[in-house]
Design a protein around this motif. Structure first.
Motif: not given
Ligand code: GLY
Length: 353
Positions: A124-126, A130-132, A212-214, A222-224, A226-231
């Protein structure tokens, strides 16, 4: 970042065959850790496409998410003749998909890779988004890059043999996805019988959680913004995780996130109007399934320092994602020292410490 294909498999073998056909390659490599090699690799037995696959097995768990392990994967690829047209399959939890993804995205300036996550946290997350990366200099995920897998193939059958701690660790990220999406999704997660899981229903919940994550990653890879919502839950959660590690009583990531969610929902209640009844429902769920994280007021300053040094901050200002309500996200919030200490008091009182 190109869009990542995420597939909820009906049958892993056929999904993998199709994904391999969509991704032409000269050589195929399979990365596992010692546990997934023993427990999960047999599920791929007999697939004609994997005949002659070159296997790389690394040590298991976060302690092996290191530069040394990464170098051993690069070395195996290099010595065994991988080219820019080779393909790496990562079969494992978040450690394998993060490290394997980074190895692939840096080898010869980047080769294609496919993730086959085997834990709930990785599904569901890792493995999605695309975060490596690897840990470095005592810091988690200090070195890494954004590089999407060609495909992420989610086979929820792996979950039936997952131990309960790892199940709950992944479930915390699902709760987070519920909180940042809709009341309906949150309610079905809170109502799900996690003690006696109905695996068919769990598969549907995993599908909704990944969606939801997708959707967030697609808007902001690149988390500029709305991706910060995942934090959500992670600013305080990471501090709990680091404190526990420093005190040689490590906790699983998702447990720290669950406790962090309680604190950050309380902060949301204080600062952005999050409803008290939903806060209460979240606390009840976390207290009964995750227990409490034990700490005293002597440790508040240490937690505060850990938060100030989180890599998500700029200029030492602690950045939070909070909520006005379920699915109503308040990015780039902050909280001063006194408010955080009050939050720790609240956590300890409401979690029964
Ligand atoms: N684990 C949070 C993200 O992928 O941005």
């Amino acid at each position: 970042m190109s869009k990542q294909e995420v597939i909820l498999c009906t049958e892993l073998g056929s999904s993998l065959q199709e994904a391999l056909a969509r991704c032409p390659h000269d050589r195929l490599f399979l990365l596992t850790d010692v546990n997934t090699h023993r427990l999960c690799r047999p599920r791929l037995e007999g697939l004609q496409e994997l005949a002659g696959v070159d296997e790389i097995v690394i040590g298991a768990e976060d302690v092996h998410k290191t530069l040394d392990t990464l170098a051993s994967v690069w070395m195996a690829l290099s010595q065994r003749g991988a080219t820019r047209h080779s393909l790496l399959l990562n079969l494992g939890g978040g450690m394998v998909t993060d490290l394997g993804g980074f190895a692939a995205s840096t080898f010869k300036r980047g080769i294609a890779y496919i993730n086959l996550p085997t834990t709930l946290l990785a599904m569901v997350d890792a493995s999605v988004g695309g975060k490596t990366g690897i840990n470095f200099n005592g810091l988690k995920n200090e070195i890494g890059c954004f590089a999407p897998a060609r495909s992420v193939l989610i086979e929820t059958e792996f979950l039936s043999s997952l131990d309960s701690h790892n199940f709950y660790s992944g479930y915390a990220e699902m709760l987070k996805h519920g909180l940042i999406s809709t009341t309906e999704h949150l309610q079905e997660l809170l109502a799900f019988d996690t003690e006696q899981p109905d695996y068919a229903l769990l598969k549907q919940l995993v599908g909704r959680s990944v969606a939801v994550k997708e959707s967030i990653v697609e808007q902001d890879p690149h988390e500029h913004g709305i991706r910060k919502a995942l934090n959500l839950g992670h600013t305080i959660g990471h501090a709990f995780e680091s404190l526990a590690l420093a005190q040689e009583r490590p906790v699983l990531h998702g447990y720290a996130v669950a406790w962090g969610l309680v604190c950050e929902l309380y902060l949301s209640y204080l600062k952005t109007g999050f409803p008290k009844e939903t806060l209460r429902a979240g606390i009840d769920f976390v207290r009964s399934h995750y227990g409490a994280f034990a700490f005293t007021c002597q440790e508040y300053d240490h937690l505060y320092e850990l938060m100030k040094h989180d890599k998500k901050n700029t200029a030492g200002i602690i950045n939070f994602t909070l909520l006005h309500g379920v699915g109503d996200i308040a990015l780039n919030q902050t909280a001063d020292r006194d408010t955080l200490f009050e939050t720790f008091d609240f956590f300890r009182e409401s979690m029964g410490e």
